[in-house]
Motif scaffolding. Structure first.
Motif, PDB file in Angstrom:
ATOM      1  N   GLN A   1      53.444  68.059  -2.249  1.00  0.00           N
ATOM      2  CA  GLN A   1      52.560  69.045  -2.876  1.00  0.00           C
ATOM      3  C   GLN A   1      51.097  68.639  -2.718  1.00  0.00           C
ATOM      4  OE1 GLN A   1      53.206  70.860  -6.605  1.00  0.00           O
ATOM      5  NE2 GLN A   1      55.439  70.788  -6.504  1.00  0.00           N
ATOM      6  N   ILE A   2      50.821  67.353  -2.877  1.00  0.00           N
ATOM      7  CA  ILE A   2      49.442  66.878  -2.718  1.00  0.00           C
ATOM      8  C   ILE A   2      48.989  67.074  -1.275  1.00  0.00           C
ATOM      9  CG2 ILE A   2      48.004  64.792  -2.677  1.00  0.00           C
ATOM     10  CD1 ILE A   2      49.579  63.846  -5.160  1.00  0.00           C
TER      11      ILE A   2
ATOM     12  N   ASN B   1      50.361  75.596   1.890  1.00  0.00           N
ATOM     13  CA  ASN B   1      50.923  76.030   0.598  1.00  0.00           C
ATOM     14  C   ASN B   1      51.808  77.264   0.754  1.00  0.00           C
ATOM     15  OD1 ASN B   1      48.863  77.806   1.222  1.00  0.00           O
ATOM     16  ND2 ASN B   1      48.036  77.902  -0.844  1.00  0.00           N
TER      17      ASN B   1
ATOM     18  N   GLN C   1      55.413  76.306   0.141  1.00  0.00           N
ATOM     19  CA  GLN C   1      55.604  75.449  -1.027  1.00  0.00           C
ATOM     20  C   GLN C   1      56.290  76.225  -2.152  1.00  0.00           C
ATOM     21  OE1 GLN C   1      54.364  72.069  -2.228  1.00  0.00           O
ATOM     22  NE2 GLN C   1      54.879  71.848  -0.085  1.00  0.00           N
TER      23      GLN C   1
ATOM     24  N   ASN D   1      48.422  70.909  -0.624  1.00  0.00           N
ATOM     25  CA  ASN D   1      47.373  71.575  -1.401  1.00  0.00           C
ATOM     26  C   ASN D   1      46.043  70.833  -1.428  1.00  0.00           C
ATOM     27  OD1 ASN D   1      48.789  73.973  -2.997  1.00  0.00           O
ATOM     28  ND2 ASN D   1      50.234  72.271  -2.901  1.00  0.00           N
ATOM     29  N   ASN D   2      46.101  69.510  -1.359  1.00  0.00           N
ATOM     30  CA  ASN D   2      44.864  68.719  -1.429  1.00  0.00           C
ATOM     31  C   ASN D   2      44.502  68.084  -0.101  1.00  0.00           C
ATOM     32  OD1 ASN D   2      46.376  67.675  -4.424  1.00  0.00           O
ATOM     33  ND2 ASN D   2      44.653  69.080  -4.374  1.00  0.00           N
TER      34      ASN D   2
ATOM     35  N   TYR E   1      56.988  74.932  -5.324  1.00  0.00           N
ATOM     36  CA  TYR E   1      56.454  74.495  -6.631  1.00  0.00           C
ATOM     37  C   TYR E   1      57.526  74.534  -7.719  1.00  0.00           C
ATOM     38  CZ  TYR E   1      52.080  75.351  -4.149  1.00  0.00           C
ATOM     39  OH  TYR E   1      51.067  75.354  -3.230  1.00  0.00           O
TER      40      TYR E   1
ATOM     41  N   LYS F   1      55.922  65.429  -5.525  1.00  0.00           N
ATOM     42  CA  LYS F   1      54.481  65.330  -5.749  1.00  0.00           C
ATOM     43  C   LYS F   1      53.740  64.967  -4.473  1.00  0.00           C
ATOM     44  CE  LYS F   1      51.026  63.005  -8.652  1.00  0.00           C
ATOM     45  NZ  LYS F   1      50.796  62.058  -9.763  1.00  0.00           N
ATOM     46  N   GLU F   2      54.321  64.049  -3.690  1.00  0.00           N
ATOM     47  CA  GLU F   2      53.646  63.587  -2.474  1.00  0.00           C
ATOM     48  C   GLU F   2      53.390  64.727  -1.494  1.00  0.00           C
ATOM     49  OE1 GLU F   2      55.953  60.127  -4.192  1.00  0.00           O
ATOM     50  OE2 GLU F   2      56.251  62.285  -3.924  1.00  0.00           O
TER      51      GLU F   2
ATOM     52  N   PHE G   1      50.307  68.893  -7.779  1.00  0.00           N
ATOM     53  CA  PHE G   1      49.178  68.452  -6.972  1.00  0.00           C
ATOM     54  C   PHE G   1      47.939  68.254  -7.846  1.00  0.00           C
ATOM     55  CE2 PHE G   1      49.563  73.061  -6.770  1.00  0.00           C
ATOM     56  CZ  PHE G   1      48.294  73.504  -7.069  1.00  0.00           C
ATOM     57  N   TYR G   2      46.899  67.677  -7.256  1.00  0.00           N
ATOM     58  CA  TYR G   2      45.673  67.406  -7.999  1.00  0.00           C
ATOM     59  C   TYR G   2      44.846  68.673  -8.170  1.00  0.00           C
ATOM     60  CZ  TYR G   2      46.575  62.472  -6.973  1.00  0.00           C
ATOM     61  OH  TYR G   2      47.138  61.229  -6.872  1.00  0.00           O
TER      62      TYR G   2
ATOM     63  N   ASP H   1      53.836  72.759 -10.662  1.00  0.00           N
ATOM     64  CA  ASP H   1      52.754  72.253  -9.819  1.00  0.00           C
ATOM     65  C   ASP H   1      52.601  70.758 -10.059  1.00  0.00           C
ATOM     66  OD1 ASP H   1      52.398  74.877  -9.191  1.00  0.00           O
ATOM     67  OD2 ASP H   1      50.485  75.122 -10.231  1.00  0.00           O
TER      68      ASP H   1
END
Length: 502
Positions: free
Chosen positions: A362-363, A399, A402, A366-367, A404, A359-360, A410-411, A408
């Motif tokens: 991916q965020i 991304n 990534q 993507n964010n 995934y 998660k860390e 991310f936020y 997914d």
């Protein structure tokens, strides 16, 4: 089978330098200078960029990903417009980065057959994220059943039925649950003045020359996805099954009764959605995200309109609920043997790819970085990049490497109820998709004659739907398909299928 999409790479000189780096930190060396030392944590990645000035080595996001994964990442960006050309040059050179974003195109398949890439399947079980990879997508992205790349996940169950919710209420019907219900909706949308204007100016469903809607609806009848097993366990094409013919007769009925547009066979796909937006038709069978896009487009024109569209995944047929899947991936991350030379090095690279799914990371990818690229306000994601070109530019592209897997993490901005429903359907559809058992098989016959074979059946299907040929003539087309290389295709596919299922 094995049709290519895209792959990427950077300048050859840059790649040769980065892939030959040998770390000698702490005065350690290796007996073989071409191999990386135990302390070398450099990972070189080749990935596409859609901007001429991609993020550099000083990118705060890249540095944050490096810190989390404990790696020194060297990015080799290449413009997407020159993706395939550079991929072929790089594969031919043999000088590759540790990780390359590519797809199952002929040059990659050829390189795999020459032993240039690691087979990854036996290792996936050892990693917390990669071990949760979707079996259908793994098979789809494989080459003759073997995994040579970590797929970059996309929604597998993306197909569904978008329809006018207000029209459905106007004609007094409920959300369709069966094929018969679906037919009744199309009938009512054509004949019962669903828009209430007193005119005979609507029809049930819009179809274009894109064959996707027919392919999707066939699965409702129990037809296989391109290939299916016969009673003896041998693979046969979908159009040789009874279920396919039942679907074909249904399509003809829709056409004969004017429930679909008469010009579907020649309608430009770019204009496919126009009748839905113009209020001429009330149904489209394709990706579920048509629903929110159509609604938002119409609300932009007239904000007073409300709750125009609804969406469902499928309707029940003779053998239950079925749906046509997508391939479930957009390219993959492959690991060349020329740069990752030992099994120990391979495991380090796979551990890195596994962490990319956390998660860390991916965020970050993507964010961006909290407080700089986004913030969480009252429990909701707020994107700070909007309207800030500098922040947008430094955060784009990460991304592209990534995977995934398994999902997914991310936020995402707060969604409308319709978008939330679409997301729910994507997950529910995964339980009813119909895999193509031959998706992984690389056919030489198809490579040579695939377009000709596909055209024979595609033309016959259209002609049957519009009444230019009957069932006997459709079967004549199947015989033409067989004699034009189809029999050889069937024989080859079954040989390959048996080999991977020993």
């Amino acid at each position: 089978m094995g049709k290519g999409k895209k792959g990427v790479l950077p300048l050859l000189s840059t790649m040769i330098l980065t892939t030959s780096v040998v770390s000698c930190s702490n005065s350690e060396t290796t007996s073989n200078e071409t191999e990386k030392s135990d302390t070398d944590n450099t990972i070189t990645i080749m990935a596409p960029t859609f901007q001429p000035d991609p993020p550099g080595d000083d990118s705060p996001i890249l540095k944050a990903i490096e810190k989390y994964t404990n790696t020194d990442i060297k990015m080799n960006w290449a413009l997407n417009s020159s993706y395939s050309e550079k991929l072929n040059i790089t594969l031919a050179s043999g000088k590759l980065p540790d990780i390359i974003n590519l797809s199952k195109e002929p040059s990659f398949i050829s390189a795999v057959q020459d032993g240039a890439f690691w087979e990854l399947g036996p290792y996936l079980k050892d990693y917390p994220n990669l071990s949760q990879a979707n079996e259908i997508i793994l098979n789809n992205s494989s080459i003759n059943g073997k995994i040579y790349g970590i797929y970059r996940s996309r929604p597998l169950g993306r197909h569904g039925i978008t329809f006018r919710k207000d029209w459905l209420e106007n004609v007094g019907l409920q959300t369709p649950k069966t094929i018969d219900d679906f037919y009744n909706v199309l009938k009512a949308f054509t004949e019962n003045d669903p828009d209430g204007n007193g005119k005979d100016d609507t029809y049930g469903m819009v179809v274009s020359k894109y064959t996707g809607p027919w392919d999707i609806m066939q699965t409702w009848f129990g037809a296989p996805n391109k290939w299916g097993e016969d009673a003896d366990g041998n693979l046969q094409p979908d159009f040789m099954t009874e279920e396919y013919f039942n679907a074909l007769k249904f399509f003809k009925k829709l056409y004969d009764e004017g429930l679909v547009n008469e010009d579907f066979a020649v309608m430009d796909t770019q204009k496919w959605v126009d009748p839905l937006l113009n209020g001429e038709t009330g149904v489209i069978v394709d990706v579920v995200d048509h629903a929110h896009r159509a609604e938002e487009d119409m609300l932009a024109e007239n904000p007073d309109l409300k709750e125009l569209f609804d969406v469902i995944g499928s309707v029940e047929g003779p053998t239950g609920l079925h749906n046509l899947p997508t391939s479930g991936y957009a390219g993959m991350l492959a690991i060349p043997k020329s740069s990752v030379k030992t099994e120990e090095e391979l495991k380090k690279v796979l551990a890195f790819i596994d962490k990319l799914n956390d998660k860390e990371v991916q965020i970050l990818a993507n964010n961006g970085i909290e407080g700089q690229h986004y913030e969480i306000k009252d429990g909701e994601f707020v994107d700070l990049k909007e309207g800030n070109e500098a922040l947008l530019n430094e955060s784009k592209g990460f991304n592209q490497f990534q995977p995934y897997i398994p999902e997914d993490r991310f936020y995402k901005p707060k969604q409308t109820p319709l978008r939330d429903k679409e997301a729910q359907i994507l997950k529910e559809n995964e339980q009813i998709v119909v895999p193509n058992p031959a998706e992984a098989l690389i056919s030489d016959v198809y490579g040579q004659k695939g377009q000709q074979l596909d055209n024979i059946i595609a033309d016959a299907r259209i002609k049957f739907i519009v009444g230019q040929i009957d069932e006997a003539e459709f079967k004549d087309a199947i015989e033409l398909w067989r004699s034009s290389g189809g029999n050889d295709y069937i024989e080859e596919i079954n040989k390959l299928y048996k080999e991977i299922n020993k």
